[in-house]
Scaffold this active site. Structure first.
Site, PDB file in Angstrom:
ATOM      1  CE  LYS A  56      42.056 -38.093   9.605  1.00 31.68           C
ATOM      2  NZ  LYS A  56      41.378 -37.386   8.503  1.00 31.68           N
TER       3      LYS A  56
ATOM      4  NE  ARG B 244      41.990 -35.813   0.422  1.00 34.15           N
ATOM      5  CZ  ARG B 244      42.007 -35.676   1.734  1.00 34.15           C
ATOM      6  NH1 ARG B 244      43.127 -35.386   2.365  1.00 34.15           N
ATOM      7  NH2 ARG B 244      40.907 -35.820   2.439  1.00 34.15           N
TER       8      ARG B 244
ATOM      9  CG  HIS C 158      37.454 -33.709   3.693  1.00 34.43           C
ATOM     10  ND1 HIS C 158      37.064 -33.597   5.018  1.00 34.43           N
ATOM     11  CD2 HIS C 158      38.809 -33.652   3.716  1.00 34.43           C
ATOM     12  CE1 HIS C 158      38.145 -33.461   5.781  1.00 34.43           C
ATOM     13  NE2 HIS C 158      39.208 -33.491   5.019  1.00 34.43           N
TER      14      HIS C 158
ATOM     15  NE  ARG D 123      33.909 -36.192   7.397  1.00 32.76           N
ATOM     16  CZ  ARG D 123      33.466 -35.555   6.304  1.00 32.76           C
ATOM     17  NH1 ARG D 123      32.252 -35.793   5.843  1.00 32.76           N
ATOM     18  NH2 ARG D 123      34.244 -34.701   5.680  1.00 32.76           N
TER      19      ARG D 123
ATOM     20  CE1 TYR E 116      75.696 -35.794  16.033  1.00 30.66           C
ATOM     21  CE2 TYR E 116      73.429 -35.558  16.760  1.00 30.66           C
ATOM     22  CZ  TYR E 116      74.584 -36.316  16.646  1.00 30.66           C
ATOM     23  OH  TYR E 116      74.607 -37.583  17.153  1.00 30.66           O
TER      24      TYR E 116
ATOM     25  CB  CYS F  50      70.221 -35.452  19.031  1.00 31.84           C
ATOM     26  SG  CYS F  50      71.233 -34.024  19.489  1.00 31.84           S
ATOM     27  CG  MET F  51      67.606 -41.014  16.572  1.00 31.59           C
ATOM     28  SD  MET F  51      68.513 -42.485  16.068  1.00 31.59           S
ATOM     29  CE  MET F  51      69.103 -42.019  14.459  1.00 31.59           C
ATOM     30  CG  ASP F  52      68.257 -41.665  20.426  1.00 30.71           C
ATOM     31  OD1 ASP F  52      67.236 -42.037  19.833  1.00 30.71           O
ATOM     32  OD2 ASP F  52      69.403 -42.041  20.137  1.00 30.71           O
TER      33      ASP F  52
END
Ligand SMILES: *Cc1c(COP(=O)(O)O)cnc(C)c1O
Length: 373
Positions: free
Chosen positions: A41, A139, A168, A224, A267, A314-316
């Site tokens: 998954k 759940r 589970h 599993r 930042y 940072c983002m990148d």
């Protein structure tokens, strides 16, 4: 064209892990070893669902599992032919995919039972399904203490055929939790209730990776494993199963910057150089799935040494403190994996930011190319 930040996926390690798990359960229970449901998954825990599933299938995996119908469709589109069990609830899904893609559903609520029965009747099919029992995680699943009321309707469904019963565990990886043992006992009782109500499942199963390592009494007919397949042991457990990490996440230094005492980086200016400092700029950031909290806590490997991640993720990109090291643009940066004699694994990275290794690998971003070998 390929970005400097890539995830190498070692399919030989993956299939070796699968075989190690099979050998382990066979050695421990040679008279009746459980089969293995290979859990793929969430894009095979970030490793790439199609390639991972096909490699496992070639190694002999006869049963795979995914989270929802859409993931099952992706596996079929990649050419997977093995049986695919869908773990998730189906009450708000488009059920046509079950039939178009030959998927085996889990029925975990009375509402889903009715919806899947109606769909199977429309398709004039008798559909095999696995029944999920909730033994205490609260759940998904039919409550274990209520089966005499909730199951007869499902078991009488004309177009549905019970093939498996499972549960589970909520605390298989919490060594001193009494809930694990309670869930085991409730599941045993639920299995006998199912039998008394006339249910004759082919398979009973309960063990995720942690339960597989922890207690062979919960292996039943199938285990599993997810995380173990990818070469990662659920913390805080130790493992005697020989496993190899499957994913290596690397990048390259794109710039090297000298910073004077008292200057900051990133930042918020949260890192201040307390001495003349050399920073390596690495083109990998939170848009690639790296956790913000790695700044000030995590490390990368450059030239075989640990370089602290400083300032901000940072983002990148991110910045690593390489003061005193001879680092040049182009040098390899290991974010997850080995370099020199050292290694940063997903468990260590997860621990450094207070999360779990499942999340670390699942979050490796879609921007990062997976390179298979
Ligand atoms: C994800 C999942 C697993 C595998 O869990 P791991 O801890 O990764 O081994 C097993 N069973 C179910 C129902 C799951 O959702």
């Amino acid at each position: 064209m390929i970005r400097p930040t890539t995830a190498r996926i070692d399919l030989a390690a993956l299939t070796s892990n699968y075989r190690s798990i099979v050998e382990f359960v066979t050695r421990e229970r040679p008279d009746a070893p459980p089969g293995v449901i290979a859990v793929v998954k969430a894009n095979a825990y970030g490793h790439g669902a199609g390639q991972v599933a096909l490699a496992l299938e070639q190694t002999g995996a006869a049963l795979l599992a995914c989270a929802d119908i859409e993931e099952g469709a992706v596996l079929r589109a990649a050419g997977v032919r093995a049986e695919i069990l869908v773990f998730g609830a189906l009450s708000v899904s488009d059920l046509d995919g079950l039939f178009d893609c030959q998927l085996t559903p889990t029925i975990s609520t009375p509402g889903a039972a009715q919806a899947v029965q109606a769909a199977a009747a429309r398709y004039k099919r008798r559909l095999r399904y696995h029944l999920k029992i909730d033994t205490g995680m609260n759940r998904l699943g039919f409550r274990a203490d209520n089966l005499r009321r909730t199951l007869p309707g499902l078991l009488a469904s004309e177009n549905l055929q019970l093939d498996g019963v499972y549960t589970h565990f909520a605390t298989a990886d919490v060594p001193d939790s009494p809930l694990f043992e309670q869930q085991r006992v409730r599941f045993e009782r639920a299995l006998s209730d199912v039998a008394q109500l006339g249910g004759r499942p082919t398979y009973r199963h309960a063990s995720n990776s942690a339960a597989l390592l922890r207690d062979s009494r919960v292996w039943f007919d199938l285990v599993r494993p997810g995380l173990l397949l990818y070469g990662i042991v659920p913390p805080p457990l130790a493992s005697t199963v020989p496993l190899q990490p499957v994913m290596t996440l690397t990048s390259r230094v794109v710039a090297v910057k000298g910073v004077r005492t008292g200057e900051v980086t990133g930042y918020g200016g949260r890192f201040t150089a307390e001495r003349p400092t050399t920073l390596a700029i690495v083109p990998a950031g939170y848009a690639d799935g790296l956790d913000l909290r790695l700044a000030g806590r995590g490390v990368v490997l450059i030239r075989g040494r640990r370089a602290p991640i400083v300032g901000s993720v940072c983002m990148d990109m991110l910045m690593a403190d390489v003061t005193g090291m001879d680092v040049s643009p182009g040098d390899e940066v290991v974010i997850i994996g080995a370099q020199g004699g050292d290694r940063i694994d997903a468990r260590e990275m997860a621990a450094s930011v207070g999360t779990i290794p499942w999340e670390v690998v699942c979050r490796v971003g879609s921007r990062i190319e997976r390179v298979y070998r």
